[in-house]
Scaffold this motif. Structure first.
Motif, PDB file in Angstrom:
ATOM      1  N   VAL A  51      -4.552   2.757  -0.557  1.00  0.00           N
ATOM      2  CA  VAL A  51      -4.319   2.550  -1.990  1.00  0.00           C
ATOM      3  C   VAL A  51      -3.446   1.308  -2.132  1.00  0.00           C
ATOM      4  O   VAL A  51      -2.262   1.320  -1.795  1.00  0.00           O
ATOM      5  N   ARG A  52      -4.050   0.259  -2.626  1.00  0.00           N
ATOM      6  CA  ARG A  52      -3.370  -1.031  -2.771  1.00  0.00           C
ATOM      7  C   ARG A  52      -2.586  -1.080  -4.074  1.00  0.00           C
ATOM      8  O   ARG A  52      -3.084  -0.696  -5.138  1.00  0.00           O
ATOM      9  N   ILE A  53      -1.349  -1.543  -3.996  1.00  0.00           N
ATOM     10  CA  ILE A  53      -0.474  -1.670  -5.159  1.00  0.00           C
ATOM     11  C   ILE A  53      -0.584  -3.078  -5.715  1.00  0.00           C
ATOM     12  O   ILE A  53      -0.326  -4.053  -5.005  1.00  0.00           O
ATOM     13  N   ILE A  54      -0.980  -3.175  -6.976  1.00  0.00           N
ATOM     14  CA  ILE A  54      -1.082  -4.475  -7.645  1.00  0.00           C
ATOM     15  C   ILE A  54       0.011  -4.515  -8.704  1.00  0.00           C
ATOM     16  O   ILE A  54      -0.160  -4.048  -9.826  1.00  0.00           O
TER      17      ILE A  54
ATOM     18  N   ASP B  17      -8.517  -9.164 -12.868  1.00  0.00           N
ATOM     19  CA  ASP B  17      -9.796  -9.872 -12.803  1.00  0.00           C
ATOM     20  C   ASP B  17     -10.130 -10.235 -11.360  1.00  0.00           C
ATOM     21  O   ASP B  17     -11.298 -10.236 -10.960  1.00  0.00           O
ATOM     22  N   GLY B  18      -9.090 -10.511 -10.578  1.00  0.00           N
ATOM     23  CA  GLY B  18      -9.303 -10.899  -9.186  1.00  0.00           C
ATOM     24  C   GLY B  18      -9.845  -9.794  -8.306  1.00  0.00           C
ATOM     25  O   GLY B  18     -10.416 -10.071  -7.250  1.00  0.00           O
ATOM     26  N   VAL B  19      -9.683  -8.532  -8.717  1.00  0.00           N
ATOM     27  CA  VAL B  19     -10.207  -7.413  -7.920  1.00  0.00           C
ATOM     28  C   VAL B  19     -11.376  -6.728  -8.604  1.00  0.00           C
ATOM     29  O   VAL B  19     -11.937  -5.769  -8.067  1.00  0.00           O
ATOM     30  N   ALA B  20     -11.756  -7.213  -9.790  1.00  0.00           N
ATOM     31  CA  ALA B  20     -12.777  -6.529 -10.588  1.00  0.00           C
ATOM     32  C   ALA B  20     -14.091  -6.358  -9.838  1.00  0.00           C
ATOM     33  O   ALA B  20     -14.793  -5.357 -10.009  1.00  0.00           O
ATOM     34  N   GLY B  21     -14.432  -7.312  -8.995  1.00  0.00           N
ATOM     35  CA  GLY B  21     -15.686  -7.232  -8.250  1.00  0.00           C
ATOM     36  C   GLY B  21     -15.728  -6.112  -7.236  1.00  0.00           C
ATOM     37  O   GLY B  21     -16.814  -5.745  -6.756  1.00  0.00           O
TER      38      GLY B  21
ATOM     39  N   ILE C 108      -7.921   1.958  -5.156  1.00  0.00           N
ATOM     40  CA  ILE C 108      -8.296   2.843  -4.056  1.00  0.00           C
ATOM     41  C   ILE C 108      -9.499   2.190  -3.395  1.00  0.00           C
ATOM     42  O   ILE C 108     -10.646   2.363  -3.795  1.00  0.00           O
ATOM     43  N   GLU C 109      -9.217   1.396  -2.380  1.00  0.00           N
ATOM     44  CA  GLU C 109     -10.184   0.422  -1.883  1.00  0.00           C
ATOM     45  C   GLU C 109     -11.453   1.064  -1.342  1.00  0.00           C
ATOM     46  O   GLU C 109     -12.568   0.595  -1.622  1.00  0.00           O
ATOM     47  N   GLU C 110     -11.313   2.130  -0.570  1.00  0.00           N
ATOM     48  CA  GLU C 110     -12.492   2.748   0.046  1.00  0.00           C
ATOM     49  C   GLU C 110     -13.367   3.481  -0.958  1.00  0.00           C
ATOM     50  O   GLU C 110     -14.514   3.815  -0.662  1.00  0.00           O
ATOM     51  N   ARG C 111     -12.844   3.732  -2.151  1.00  0.00           N
ATOM     52  CA  ARG C 111     -13.585   4.480  -3.163  1.00  0.00           C
ATOM     53  C   ARG C 111     -14.000   3.606  -4.345  1.00  0.00           C
ATOM     54  O   ARG C 111     -14.716   4.067  -5.227  1.00  0.00           O
TER      55      ARG C 111
ATOM     56  N   ARG D  48       0.843  -1.194   0.000  1.00  0.00           N
ATOM     57  CA  ARG D  48       0.000   0.000   0.000  1.00  0.00           C
ATOM     58  C   ARG D  48       0.880   1.247   0.000  1.00  0.00           C
ATOM     59  O   ARG D  48       1.974   1.240   0.559  1.00  0.00           O
ATOM     60  N   ILE D  49       0.387   2.309  -0.625  1.00  0.00           N
ATOM     61  CA  ILE D  49       1.151   3.551  -0.677  1.00  0.00           C
ATOM     62  C   ILE D  49       1.175   4.182   0.707  1.00  0.00           C
ATOM     63  O   ILE D  49       0.126   4.321   1.347  1.00  0.00           O
TER      64      ILE D  49
END
Length: 277
Positions: A140-143, A197-201, A157-160, A132-133
């Motif tokens: 903000v998760r770094i992929i 694809d793993g975070v698309a949801g 940006i997980e919360e948004r 994360r930054i």
């Protein structure tokens, strides 16, 4: 210049190849991702943030290509981050005195002489274990992955519910593989698409590095389109892709030349050593 796409997340689209700079509001200021592209645009962005009372407190570059490494003194002297591999690549590419001059020499004619290069690529690489930054705003998760460029990062940006995709998932640009010394650029790209694809949801808003911002319905659609293109490239087939050929968006016809160049280079690699691209 700024358009809000989610709570506390704003985007500025440059005239140059629809390049998107992303602003994320935090506690005491903003995180600025991939600002660009011309000096006048970055000046205007800095002015807009001052008028909003939002100083820049951190920056992030999604990958080590010149148009994602820009900065301007008006944005302030703040930490500018990237992945460790991305930052190492930048240091290597800018290690000789003539590097910036070569970049300036090869800029497209429409922006030649307008791009600020003095602060290009002053990136601090974050340790690989840091996912994360480090800043005082939304998580903000770094992929990180290796598609398109070494140490490329998408940011969630997980919360948004916002995915900043870097140079992937564009509605105008095809997937552009990293063909410079990589072992298997096709699999690198497909692996990156699996990560996204793993975070698309969890994504409500998609911001590509270049092109149009998309909603939740566009995330998996663009992943699927990019995957189909890469499969066609792997199999040396003509892609059924609206970004290539006669259906390309006006002004983007040159993308077909990018496709032709990738086909040629992949064929040359296969002839040379039998690798799959």
């Amino acid at each position: 210049m700024l358009r809000q796409v989610a709570e506390g997340v704003l985007v500025h689209e440059s005239e140059f190849v629809q390049s998107n700079a992303v602003v994320v509001r935090g506690q005491d200021g903003v995180l600025l991702i991939d600002p660009g592209v011309t000096g006048s645009e970055i000046d205007c962005l800095a002015n807009d943030l001052r008028e909003l009372g939002q100083p820049v407190v951190a920056g992030f570059s999604t990958h080590p290509h010149w148009d994602h490494l820009l900065w301007h003194a008006q944005l302030g002297s703040v930490p500018r981050y990237g992945t460790a591999r991305g930052a190492a690549t930048v240091r290597d590419r800018l290690s000789d005195a003539g590097a910036k001059a070569r970049i300036a020499e090869h800029l497209p004619p429409e922006i030649a002489g307008q791009v600020p290069l003095d602060l290009l690529g002053l990136i601090t690489g974050l340790p690989a274990e840091m996912t994360r930054i480090p800043w005082d705003g939304p998580q903000v998760r770094i992929i990180e992955h290796q598609a398109h460029a070494p140490g490329h990062a998408a940011l969630l940006i997980e919360e948004r519910g916002v995915l900043v995709a870097g140079d992937m998932l564009s509605d105008v640009l095809i997937p552009m593989l990293d063909l410079n010394g990589t072992v298997d650029p096709i699999e690198d790209y497909l692996a990156a698409l699996r990560l996204l694809d793993g975070v698309a949801g969890d994504v409500d808003v998609l911001v590509p590095g270049h092109g149009s911002v998309g909603g939740a319905d566009q995330v998996r659609a663009r992943i699927g389109q990019d995957r189909a293109y890469v499969h066609a490239l792997r199999d040396a087939q003509v892609p059924s892709d609206p970004r290539v050929g006669p259906n390309a968006k006006p002004g983007w016809e040159w993308v077909s030349d990018v496709h032709t160049g990738q086909l040629r280079r992949l064929a040359q690699r296969s002839e040379h050593d039998g690798t799959p691209g």
